[in-house]
Design an enzyme around this catalytic site. Structure first.
Site, PDB file in Angstrom:
ATOM      1  CG  HIS A  42      10.166  -9.337 -12.181  1.00  0.00           C
ATOM      2  ND1 HIS A  42       8.940  -9.085 -11.632  1.00  0.00           N
ATOM      3  CD2 HIS A  42      10.015 -10.457 -12.902  1.00  0.00           C
ATOM      4  CE1 HIS A  42       8.089 -10.030 -11.990  1.00  0.00           C
ATOM      5  NE2 HIS A  42       8.723 -10.879 -12.773  1.00  0.00           N
TER       6      HIS A  42
ATOM      7  CE  LYS B 246       6.524  -0.688   0.252  1.00  0.00           C
ATOM      8  NZ  LYS B 246       6.078  -1.003  -1.085  1.00  0.00           N
ATOM      9  NE  ARG B 247      12.994  -9.336   1.829  1.00  0.00           N
ATOM     10  CZ  ARG B 247      13.584 -10.518   1.649  1.00  0.00           C
ATOM     11  NH1 ARG B 247      12.843 -11.591   1.421  1.00  0.00           N
ATOM     12  NH2 ARG B 247      14.877 -10.647   1.730  1.00  0.00           N
TER      13      ARG B 247
ATOM     14  CE  LYS C 174      10.794  -3.463  -1.962  1.00  0.00           C
ATOM     15  NZ  LYS C 174       9.507  -3.456  -2.697  1.00  0.00           N
TER      16      LYS C 174
ATOM     17  CB  THR D 185       1.816  -6.572  -6.112  1.00  0.00           C
ATOM     18  OG1 THR D 185       2.804  -7.172  -5.273  1.00  0.00           O
ATOM     19  CG2 THR D 185       2.121  -6.865  -7.571  1.00  0.00           C
TER      20      THR D 185
ATOM     21  CE  LYS E 266      -0.061  -8.289  -2.363  1.00  0.00           C
ATOM     22  NZ  LYS E 266       1.201  -8.664  -1.683  1.00  0.00           N
TER      23      LYS E 266
HETATM   24  C1  LIG Z   1       2.465  -8.280  -1.872  1.00  0.00           C
HETATM   25  C2  LIG Z   1       3.577  -8.750  -1.038  1.00  0.00           C
HETATM   26  C3  LIG Z   1       4.867  -8.253  -1.253  1.00  0.00           C
HETATM   27  C4  LIG Z   1       5.162  -7.183  -2.279  1.00  0.00           C
HETATM   28  O1  LIG Z   1       5.040  -5.913  -1.680  1.00  0.00           O
HETATM   29  P1  LIG Z   1       5.562  -4.594  -2.417  1.00  0.00           P
HETATM   30  O2  LIG Z   1       5.064  -3.492  -1.549  1.00  0.00           O
HETATM   31  O3  LIG Z   1       4.939  -4.571  -3.768  1.00  0.00           O
HETATM   32  O4  LIG Z   1       7.039  -4.676  -2.457  1.00  0.00           O
HETATM   33  C5  LIG Z   1       5.882  -8.710  -0.453  1.00  0.00           C
HETATM   34  N1  LIG Z   1       5.672  -9.637   0.508  1.00  0.00           N
HETATM   35  C6  LIG Z   1       4.448 -10.123   0.753  1.00  0.00           C
HETATM   36  C7  LIG Z   1       4.274 -11.127   1.843  1.00  0.00           C
HETATM   37  C8  LIG Z   1       3.363  -9.715  -0.016  1.00  0.00           C
HETATM   38  O5  LIG Z   1       2.151 -10.230   0.234  1.00  0.00           O
END
Ligand SMILES: *Cc1c(COP(=O)(O)O)cnc(C)c1O
Length: 795
Positions: free
Chosen positions: A350, A536-537, A542, A643, A647
């Site tokens: 990952h 995101k985190r 990022k 991911t 979404k």
């Molecule tokens: C999908 C998701 C992530 C991943 O987000 P990225 O933008 O791909 O880093 C992190 N936290 C939550 C709660 C999510 O639903």
């Protein structure tokens, strides 16, 4: 047959002595959770019987994290019971959405990695594949984030209080896990026998979370292990007068499943983390082997019937643990055991960031797991010998499993697994061309790619029912069952009335989010403004900071240069790992910008900054359907896949991103005209590193960068200043925010101009929804099942 809602009524009567009209919301919630679980148990029984009779191969998915999100709505939706329950509750004066809100998020993960594991379980179950997940029943999941005065504070997430109703305790399947002690070698007539003595024993108690599939027969199990002291063992110590030690061991035991480590990359040097990893992998492997042996009376065919997937290196101890069981408990020879092991495991990488690749110091590891350590050392010895024989000696420095007194877990996984995959095309290419180049040379064909995917039923059907029902009526295809069918929407890309309808739905979702923003932050936002979302985190790579720099740029231009941009609402959601100081500074910085802008009577008409606290699955479900712009702006080469980008795309947001991770494949799917790509590419980043990146040169040569950064120095709100951030950017800027600044700002102008052309924007948005089919987790898991695991659906 008794209907489901009758059972709810019965439960309320027998459990609480209330009829439904006397019941509280809390009681109704409990009744729904318990009865849904029972319903799944029944289905599970039938499915399990078929599975057992077929004796087919099964997949076991090991992951330290499953970011499950709320379960009740997902289960009722999947079981096709949502409408019936909703009507029944309404008739009796309850609102189903309010009941849903009682459920805490089972937050057994940090972010993307854990959410991926959950999306995969949902998808495999929906397709009737036999798959069992294994993880830890953390008493405290990911912390609850509260923003106080702009600073992140962490509070314990006591999710089991209200969240445990969905769990089934299986006391019949407890196993014992052994830590510490010493090993003794002894030659017997059967060869070398190794015994483990003076160990500390911990019991792993299984709790099952049943996972439903959408209109499927399958119900799969997510088995979560909880640690408890081994009372029998402690009694012995107690009798020997070692009372203190007996209590100590209780404390050790119970700390193991106490909490999820809140770092989403890697927490090094933590003995408890090693114990957590071994605890759940040993428990899971013991159970898999026990069940297999009970069915076949041999382990010779283990690899034919079982595939064990390792989600990142955290569960890597599965490998030496299976060796241990085969060698020490079933008396296999090393060669025969190794032959089974190397056909049983598959591993997903990952990350390629050096600091996130797990390493354990031998000095820390060996005393905790002496037998496991000796097995890893032997795997390494044999691997090194083999490398010498095939002439790969010079590359051993990078490939050796133990090097400089450190155990490299990724190397252990690569050497021991039959398949290694990355999570997007770009990421998988980097693995074979760069990070694991030597391994790819000696193991040709072992590496491949499976691009990540998302559980689209959660991320569109449940979180955006308005869009789903509109598309159902318009397209008349069952895209909820099969997301590839959503491509039919593409036919409408020039249809103004469809574009307008989609725009109305987006506006509705924005209004719902605005209401939430108002309630949670007090900020009034303009629903017509561009909702520009980065959720995101929080991580330097990022680059939330790049987003913030653009906001400062806009602020200056509006305040001093009379710029009047299209109104925009920048929405952030992000947790920072509790020990990550820079990440916490960036949150403070964003919150300060928010406050500063709210206080400015001119700027606030054009720009709003909203930081929503406690980003988690449930909040993502509120934010994502309302987004216009999806910020995916990591430094190229750093985000393995992402991911969140998928979404957002599926909900009609346009990606503003770098050529990184799965953005590359989103770009490929929608075409250059339907995405906003900016910034350095991965080769360009590498070139710049090679030639020596000097952020100060960008500062000196660009007045815009200089003005932006110097303006940040002038910010002083309630005694906080951000000189540390400015100095960091000028002197180090490890993720090249300054190198990408101009390209980003220019692209943001293009975003704004495009938004003014409602029809064009709407058409682009439509194309994004239409082309999101390939990002369904159904597609990803099908690839795992067919190309890697070789498993079939249960018929
Ligand atoms: C999908 C998701 C992530 C991943 O987000 P990225 O933008 O791909 O880093 C992190 N936290 C939550 C709660 C999510 O639903």
């Amino acid at each position: 047959m008794v209907g489901f809602t009758d059972e709810i009524g019965r439960y309320l009567e027998t459990k609480f002595g209330n009829s439904i009209d006397e019941a509280s919301e809390r009681q109704v919630y409990q009744a729904l959770m318990v009865k849904t679980r029972d319903k799944l148990s029944e289905k599970r029984f039938d499915y399990n019987k078929k599975l057992k009779d077929s004796k087919q191969k099964q997949a076991f998915y090991m992951s330290m994290e499953f970011l499950v999100g709320r379960t009740l709505r997902n289960n009722l939706f999947n079981l096709g019971l949502e409408k019936e329950v909703k009507d029944y509750l309404e008739k009796n004066g309850f609102t189903l959405d309010k009941i849903y809100d009682i459920e805490p998020d089972p937050g057994l993960g940090n972010g993307g990695l854990g959410r991926l594991a959950s999306c995969y379980m949902d998808a495999l179950t929906s397709q009737d594949y036999p798959m069992t997940g294994f993880s830890i029943l953390y008493e405290f999941g990911i912390f609850k984030q509260v923003i106080h005065d702009g600073w992140q504070q962490e509070y314990p997430d006591n999710w089991l209080d209200l969240g445990s109703y969905g769990l089934a305790y299986r006391s019949d399947e407890e196993v014992e896990i052994k830590f510490y002690g010493s090993t003794r070698e002894e030659w017997t007539d059967k060869g070398l026998k190794i015994t483990h003595n003076d160990y500390t024993s911990v019991i792993a108690e299984p709790y099952d979370l049943l996972i439903s599939g959408y209109h499927s027969e399958a119900v799969n199990t997510l088995r979560l292990w909880r640690a408890k002291a081994n009372k029998g063992f402690n009694m012995k110590l107690f009798e020997k007068g070692e009372y203190a030690r007996s209590v100590e061991s209780d404390v050790i035991a119970e700390s193991i499943s106490k909490l999820l480590y809140p770092a989403d990359d890697n927490d090094t040097g933590k003995a408890l983390r090693i114990k957590q990893q071994y605890f759940f992998t040993s428990a899971s492997l013991q159970q898999i082997v026990r069940n297999h042996y009970a069915t076949y009376s041999t382990l010779d065919n283990l690899a034919e019937k079982v595939v064990i997937h390792i989600n990142d290196t955290h569960p890597a101890m599965c490998i030496p643990e299976l060796m241990r069981i085969l060698l020490d408990e079933y008396e296999y020879s090393w060669e025969d055991a190794w032959n089974i092991v190397t056909k049983t495991f598959a591993y997903t990488n990952h990350t390629i960031m050096a600091e996130a690749l797990e390493k354990w110091s031998v000095d820390l590891f060996k005393p905790i797991l002496p037998r496991i350590y000796s097995i890893i050392a032997e795997i390494n010895n044999r691997f090194c010998e083999w490398c010498k024989r095939i002439g790969a000696l010079s590359e051993l420095e990078t490939m050796s499993i133990i090097h400089n007194n450190m155990i490299k877990m990724a190397n252990l996984c690569i050497v021991s697994s039959y398949n290694v995959n990355g999570v997007s095309k770009l990421h998988s290419d980097i693995l074979v061309e760069d990070t694991f180049k030597s391994f790819n040379r000696i193991y040709p064909g072992k590496f491949n790619n499976v691009t990540n995917g998302i559980a689209h039923r959660r991320w569109i059907a449940q979180s955006n029912p308005e869009l789903t029902s509109y598309l159902n009526d318009l397209l008349k295809v069952d895209f909820v069952k099969d997301l590839s069918k959503i491509e039919k929407l593409y036919d409408y890309k020039d249809d103004r009335s469809v574009i307008e309808d989609l725009e109305k739905i987006k506006l509705l979702k924005k209004a719902q989010l605005s209401k939430y923003i108002k309630e949670s932050t007090g900020i009034n936002v303009d629903n017509e403004s561009i909702f520009d979302v980065q959720v995101k985190r929080l991580h330097e790579y990022k680059r939330q900071l790049l987003n913030a720099l653009h906001i400062v740029y806009l602020y200056r231009k509006i305040k001093f240069d009379g710029l009047r941009p299209v109104p925009r609402t920048f929405i952030f959601g992000a947790k920072a790992s509790s020990g990550y100081a820079m990440a916490k500074n960036i949150i403070k910085f964003i919150c300060t910008l928010s406050e500063m802008i709210e206080a400015d009577p001119v700027v606030r008409n054009y720009v709003k900054v909203v930081f929503l606290e406690d980003y988690r699955v449930t909040l993502a479900e509120k934010i994502i359907p309302a987004a216009n712009v999806s910020e995916q702006i990591s430094q190229a080469g750093k985000e393995a896949s992402g991911t969140g980008n998928m979404k957002l795309m599926l909900n009609g947001a346009l990606t503003l991103g770098t050529m990184d991770g799965a953005n590359v494949e989103i770009h490929e799917a929608v075409g250059d005209k339907n995405i906003f790509i900016f910034g350095l590419s991965t080769p360009e980043v590498n070139e710049l590193i090679k030639n020596g990146y000097r952020p100060i040169d960008y500062y000196r040569s660009s007045s815009e960068i200089r003005d932006t950064l110097e303006f940040i120095r002038t910010i002083n709100l309630n005694g906080s200043n951000f000189n540390n951030i400015v100095d960091y950017l000028i002197n180090s800027d490890p993720y090249m925010c300054l190198a990408d600044f101009h390209s980003y700002v220019e692209k943001q102008k293009e975003v704004e101009n495009t938004y003014l052309d409602k029809n064009k924007w709407g058409s682009m948005s439509l194309v994004n929804i239409a082309k999101a089919g390939i990002f369904s987790a159904d597609r990803s898991t099908e690839e795992y099942a067919k190309n890697i695991w070789n498993i079939d659906i249960v018929k």
